[in-house]
Design a protein around this motif. Structure first.
Motif, PDB file in Angstrom:
ATOM      1  N   UNK A 291       0.841  -1.196   0.000  1.00 28.15           N
ATOM      2  CA  UNK A 291       0.000   0.000   0.000  1.00 28.15           C
ATOM      3  C   UNK A 291       0.875   1.245   0.000  1.00 28.15           C
ATOM      4  N   UNK A 292       0.259   2.345  -0.368  1.00 29.66           N
ATOM      5  CA  UNK A 292       0.949   3.628  -0.335  1.00 29.66           C
ATOM      6  C   UNK A 292      -0.037   4.699   0.109  1.00 29.66           C
ATOM      7  N   UNK A 293       0.482   5.778   0.666  1.00 32.81           N
ATOM      8  CA  UNK A 293      -0.373   6.845   1.176  1.00 32.81           C
ATOM      9  C   UNK A 293      -0.689   7.826   0.043  1.00 32.81           C
ATOM     10  N   UNK A 294      -1.969   8.067  -0.180  1.00 31.17           N
ATOM     11  CA  UNK A 294      -2.391   9.029  -1.195  1.00 31.17           C
ATOM     12  C   UNK A 294      -2.266  10.445  -0.636  1.00 31.17           C
ATOM     13  N   UNK A 295      -2.336  11.430  -1.518  1.00 26.81           N
ATOM     14  CA  UNK A 295      -2.195  12.828  -1.097  1.00 26.81           C
ATOM     15  C   UNK A 295      -3.259  13.226  -0.076  1.00 26.81           C
TER      16      UNK A 295
END
Length: 413
Positions: A291-295
């Motif tokens: 997963x990655x953190x969105x803006x």
């Protein structure tokens, strides 16, 4: 001169429009069909079912249409079920109400936002069963024609069975009345699953090699979904071998992987559930669900590319089923070794593996299935099958709708 040209251009457009409007009835009553359309009699032909090329069956328009309907309905349902449970949550201000309504337990039969999900799976079932009738109505005498008929029957039955399983897995008239509607008749989940089993068993004599292993894998999966573990034991030994799977390719037109559409970095409507991210401890688990953190601050999934296949089942699932059957005392083997074959694919170092001397429990099986079978619709089945509570807020058993409600318009007809 420019004014005169403009005038004549506008006048011409008005005339053309009036001509079209005045000619409308003639078009309707004396319609001219394009050369590439087919009538019902042409649908009932071997050419529409498929052909043989270099000794192999190639789908015709009818069977290809069934595959496509399957991809559409499975895509919808896997995304919807992930939002019902604890894989997908709506973002803070979603642009689409779909995820919010699923998350808020608004799955009642009068929720028109969910009608399309139901319609797609019914279309899938109807197409598959119509293809079966098409094939059964034909009596080819040549060897090649017999091959086409048998291959079409095989795939039509494969999909008809999967459509019935999808309906029973994801839809219900209510939590207390476990049933669905088909052709304006109420069908219990028990009978819907029985239809799936019958279609797959009827398909087995027509299959060989990989096709047989695929059908055995689906029968194994059905046994687990329904708690009929003896059915799973019967078929697991003949299921997928390593690297084999059953999946839908989303490569037609602009269609992309459903979870890529829902959870990619630029998505504004949905996010990976924090509850799922919280259980990712080891390197293998984090590699399985990257997963990655969105803006905007929510978590996006980077597991899928836009054109990745939609996996229904594979060898990994069969290994975890074997491990569960060992833990249940229904199969001989080493449950830890079976589980580790799946985990090690994502962390070859072995650091994420279960310890060799560990005695696995059913709760361990639940935990490993939750991570390594995520995004396949298995979580919703497991939450019902294991009667888990406390995993959601409120617990899954306390939800008003543990299935998607069958549309009210269906139950009233």
């Amino acid at each position: 001169m420019m004014i005169i040209k403009a005038f004549w251009k506008k006048t011409s457009l008005v005339c053309i429009t009036l001509f079209f409007l005045s000619s409308c009835d003639k078009w309707v009553n004396n319609v001219k069909l394009p050369d590439n359309t087919v009538d019902e009699s042409q649908l009932n032909s071997l050419a529409m079912l498929g052909r043989i090329e270099n000794g192999a069956f190639v789908n015709g328009p009818v069977i290809a249409g069934v595959w496509r309907a399957g991809a559409s309905s499975a895509s919808d349902l896997l995304v919807a079920s992930a939002a019902i449970v604890d894989e997908i949550v709506p973002t803070a201000v979603p642009n689409s109400p779909f995820y919010k309504e699923l998350d808020a337990d608004r799955l009642s039969p009068d929720n028109t936002a969910l009608f399309g999900v139901w319609s797609n799976v019914q279309n899938y079932r109807a197409r598959a069963e119509a293809a079966i009738q098409n094939a059964l109505s034909l009596f080819p005498s040549e060897e090649e024609g017999v091959k086409i008929k048998n291959a079409a029957l095989l795939y039509a039955r494969l999909h008809a069975g999967y459509a019935w399983m999808l309906m029973a897995d994801y839809f219900s008239v209510s939590n207390s009345s476990h049933s669905v509607f088909a052709d304006h008749r109420e069908v219990s989940h028990f009978d819907a699953y029985a239809k799936a089993q019958a279609y797959w068993q009827d398909a087995l004599p027509l299959a060989n090699g990989y096709e047989q292993r695929l059908l055995h894998a689906l029968l194994t999966k059905l046994g687990m979904h329904t708690g009929n573990y003896q059915l799973a034991v019967k078929h697991i030994g003949q299921a997928f071998t390593a690297s084999e799977n059953f999946s839908f390719l989303n490569t037609v037109g602009a269609t992309s992987h459903p979870f890529f559409r829902a959870l990619n970095l630029t998505s504004r409507d949905a996010a990976v559930a924090p509850a799922l991210i919280a259980v990712l401890k080891t390197a293998g688990e984090k590699a399985r669900i990257p997963v990655t953190k969105a803006d905007k601050g929510h978590w996006s999934l980077v597991l899928f590319k836009e054109r990745d296949p939609l996996v229904v089942s594979d060898f990994d699932e069969m290994q975890l089923i074997r491990a569960e059957l060992v833990v249940r005392g229904l199969l001989t083997g080493n449950a830890v070794d079976l589980v580790n074959t799946v985990i090690q694919k994502y962390d070859p170092s072995g650091a994420s593996n279960y310890a060799a001397d560990r005695s696995l429990t059913l709760m361990d099986i639940v935990a490993v299935r939750r991570v390594f079978l995520s995004w396949r619709g298995t979580r919703i089945i497991d939450l019902r099958r294991f009667h888990l509570d406390g995993d959601l807020n409120p617990g899954f058993s306390k939800r008003q709708w543990q299935w998607i409600g069958v549309p009210e318009m269906e139950t009233q007809n």
